[in-house]
Design a protein around this motif. Structure first.
Motif, mmCIF file in Angstrom:
data_model
loop_
_atom_site.group_PDB
_atom_site.id
_atom_site.type_symbol
_atom_site.label_atom_id
_atom_site.label_comp_id
_atom_site.label_asym_id
_atom_site.label_seq_id
_atom_site.Cartn_x
_atom_site.Cartn_y
_atom_site.Cartn_z
ATOM 1 N N PRO A 13 4.644 -6.152 2.506
ATOM 2 C CA PRO A 13 4.758 -6.166 0.937
ATOM 3 C C PRO A 13 3.766 -7.563 -0.785
ATOM 4 O O PRO A 13 3.324 -6.602 -0.612
ATOM 5 C CB PRO A 13 6.005 -6.543 0.547
ATOM 6 C CG PRO A 13 6.854 -6.158 1.869
ATOM 7 C CD PRO A 13 5.734 -6.869 2.997
ATOM 8 N N GLY A 14 3.273 -8.082 0.189
ATOM 9 C CA GLY A 14 2.597 -10.080 -0.552
ATOM 10 C C GLY A 14 1.407 -8.731 -0.839
ATOM 11 O O GLY A 14 0.365 -10.047 -1.740
ATOM 12 N N VAL A 15 1.163 -7.868 -0.148
ATOM 13 C CA VAL A 15 -0.456 -7.805 -0.462
ATOM 14 C C VAL A 15 -0.643 -6.932 -1.869
ATOM 15 O O VAL A 15 -1.593 -6.233 -2.497
ATOM 16 C CB VAL A 15 -1.231 -6.271 0.705
ATOM 17 C CG1 VAL A 15 -1.112 -7.030 2.033
ATOM 18 C CG2 VAL A 15 -0.042 -5.337 0.115
ATOM 19 N N THR A 45 5.459 2.560 1.004
ATOM 20 C CA THR A 45 4.958 1.790 2.472
ATOM 21 C C THR A 45 4.167 2.323 3.355
ATOM 22 O O THR A 45 3.519 1.078 4.390
ATOM 23 C CB THR A 45 6.132 1.190 2.884
ATOM 24 O OG1 THR A 45 6.641 2.097 4.231
ATOM 25 C CG2 THR A 45 7.709 1.050 2.055
ATOM 26 N N TYR A 46 3.843 3.447 4.318
ATOM 27 C CA TYR A 46 3.338 3.435 4.698
ATOM 28 C C TYR A 46 1.730 3.808 4.426
ATOM 29 O O TYR A 46 0.579 3.223 5.050
ATOM 30 C CB TYR A 46 3.119 5.485 5.085
ATOM 31 C CG TYR A 46 4.111 5.434 5.827
ATOM 32 C CD1 TYR A 46 5.392 4.318 6.587
ATOM 33 C CD2 TYR A 46 4.786 7.237 5.662
ATOM 34 C CE1 TYR A 46 6.815 4.514 6.720
ATOM 35 C CE2 TYR A 46 6.185 7.238 6.403
ATOM 36 C CZ TYR A 46 7.355 6.117 6.764
ATOM 37 O OH TYR A 46 7.977 6.320 7.270
ATOM 38 N N PHE A 47 1.767 4.100 3.030
ATOM 39 C CA PHE A 47 -0.556 3.970 2.417
ATOM 40 C C PHE A 47 -0.538 1.894 2.518
ATOM 41 O O PHE A 47 -1.645 1.755 2.556
ATOM 42 C CB PHE A 47 -0.290 4.008 1.065
ATOM 43 C CG PHE A 47 -0.577 5.791 1.148
ATOM 44 C CD1 PHE A 47 -1.575 6.126 1.609
ATOM 45 C CD2 PHE A 47 0.682 6.604 0.597
ATOM 46 C CE1 PHE A 47 -2.179 7.976 1.370
ATOM 47 C CE2 PHE A 47 0.303 8.410 0.952
ATOM 48 C CZ PHE A 47 -0.697 8.409 1.193
ATOM 49 N N ARG A 48 0.833 1.450 1.769
ATOM 50 C CA ARG A 48 0.513 0.005 1.353
ATOM 51 C C ARG A 48 0.194 -0.348 2.866
ATOM 52 O O ARG A 48 -0.983 -1.319 3.326
ATOM 53 C CB ARG A 48 1.973 -0.762 0.995
ATOM 54 C CG ARG A 48 1.517 -1.855 0.157
ATOM 55 C CD ARG A 48 2.605 -2.951 1.138
ATOM 56 N NE ARG A 48 3.614 -3.215 2.128
ATOM 57 C CZ ARG A 48 4.464 -2.968 2.708
ATOM 58 N NH1 ARG A 48 5.287 -2.420 2.228
ATOM 59 N NH2 ARG A 48 4.215 -3.329 4.438
ATOM 60 N N SER A 49 0.391 -0.519 3.660
ATOM 61 C CA SER A 49 0.414 -1.020 5.302
ATOM 62 C C SER A 49 -0.705 -0.506 6.059
ATOM 63 O O SER A 49 -1.515 -1.301 6.960
ATOM 64 C CB SER A 49 2.357 -0.551 6.012
ATOM 65 O OG SER A 49 1.960 0.364 6.808
ATOM 66 N N GLY A 50 -0.719 0.845 6.007
ATOM 67 C CA GLY A 50 -2.008 0.886 6.181
ATOM 68 C C GLY A 50 -1.516 2.239 7.555
ATOM 69 O O GLY A 50 -2.920 2.751 8.438
#
Length: 323
Positions: A13-15, A45-50
């Motif tokens: 989340p910090g990104v 969250t899937y897109f944010r985490s890769g």
């Protein structure tokens, strides 16, 4: 300039950082929407985490929102400036404004607020295809809804009951169980305290379920198969606990010639006419009061904490971000 959440590298989340970016310009066939409310979904969250590859870096996450059309591009006839609309499956939602393909915009009646619109479109249309197309629920069906107090789960419970189904839910706490029961689940199984497959057998007196709706994934498989009657269907529409790994198809034969599918909203709503037909169905049951969309609001500036809460399963219902 507008404020937006920007991701320069995938990760936790910090990104995510609030930054000022250029106001988008609507291209041909697009409309510029001033967001009044933004939906939060696990797919974000899937897109944010890769886990899902973003189209480029940096990028603005967010797949759902509602607001007012403030500008239209060349050739747009579907909407006009001033229209109240909602949208989904369009990266870039975590911002004060975004440009969206006009043919994909869903017009909101005045009776539905921007907040409800942002909370209901992605989750509500997911429930719509699961209940009306993946398995067309009818009176007398028995359905199992995992994460019954989640955003999709609460809609599935309400809509399933309205269709005449006997709804069984699973939840992680007594508080979440109360929410699921209020939404229409006749029985709620506390999966942390009991074996949910055994509980389903007892509740149904061995008859089991016609369909299992599972947005959890790895943690609930393959036990969900033990909840199905012969020829029953497992609709695995999400993977909050991780993806289901390879398995022997012979298990489906052994357990009663079962069916399993991994459906996505993008497939069911790929055609504009299908999207709008589904949206009309959803708007009707919400406007009629058969389905209520529970949500809480949080400032967009709290996005890091909001993602942390979502991934730790600390949320119930929908969370709506206010830019």
């Amino acid at each position: 300039m507008i404020k937006a959440v920007v991701v320069h590298e995938v990760g936790g989340p910090g990104v995510m950082h609030i930054e000022e970016v250029e106001m988008p310009k609507p291209g041909p066939g697009e409309a510029l929407v001033r967001n009044h409310a933004i939906g939060l979904n696990f797919i974000d969250t899937y897109f944010r985490s890769g886990a899902y590859a973003p189209p480029h870096l940096p990028f603005i996450p967010g797949n759902e929102g509602a607001g007012e059309v403030i500008e239209i591009g060349k050739g747009v006839k579907e909407v006009k400036v001033g229209d109240r609309v909602a949208y989904l499956s369009h990266l870039g939602g975590y911002a004060e404004a975004c440009a969206v393909k006009a043919s994909r915009l869903i017009k909101l009646p005045k009776a539905i607020s921007y907040e409800t619109g942002a909370a209901m479109v992605l989750k509500g249309l997911t429930a719509q295809y699961l209940l009306r197309r993946t398995h067309r629920v009818k009176k007398g069906d028995t359905i199992l809804v995992h994460a019954a107090a989640g955003g999709v789960g609460l809609i599935l419970c309400q809509w399933g009951k309205a269709l005449g189904a006997d709804v069984i839910g699973t939840a992680g706490s007594p508080e979440k169980a109360k929410l699921a029961k209020k939404a229409g689940a006749r029985h709620v199984i506390l999966y942390r305290e009991e074996n949910f497959a055994e509980a389903v057998k007892k509740i149904t007196k061995g008859k089991l379920c016609d369909v299992v709706y599972d947005g959890i994934g790895k943690d609930t498989f393959p036990a969900s198969l033990d909840c199905l009657r012969p020829l029953g269907l497992l609709a695995s529409f999400g993977a909050a606990s991780g993806q289901i790994e390879n398995f022997n198809l012979g298990i489906l034969a052994q357990k009663g010639s079962l069916y399993i599918t991994r459906p996505t909203l993008n497939t069911y709503a790929a055609k504009d006419e299908d999207l709008h037909k589904m949206a009309r169905d959803l708007i009707r049951v919400v406007a009629d009061g058969k389905v209520k969309i529970p949500y809480v609001t949080r400032p967009l500036a709290d996005i890091v904490a909001v993602h942390e809460a979502l991934e730790s399963r600390a949320t119930t219902g929908a969370t709506v971000l206010i830019p």
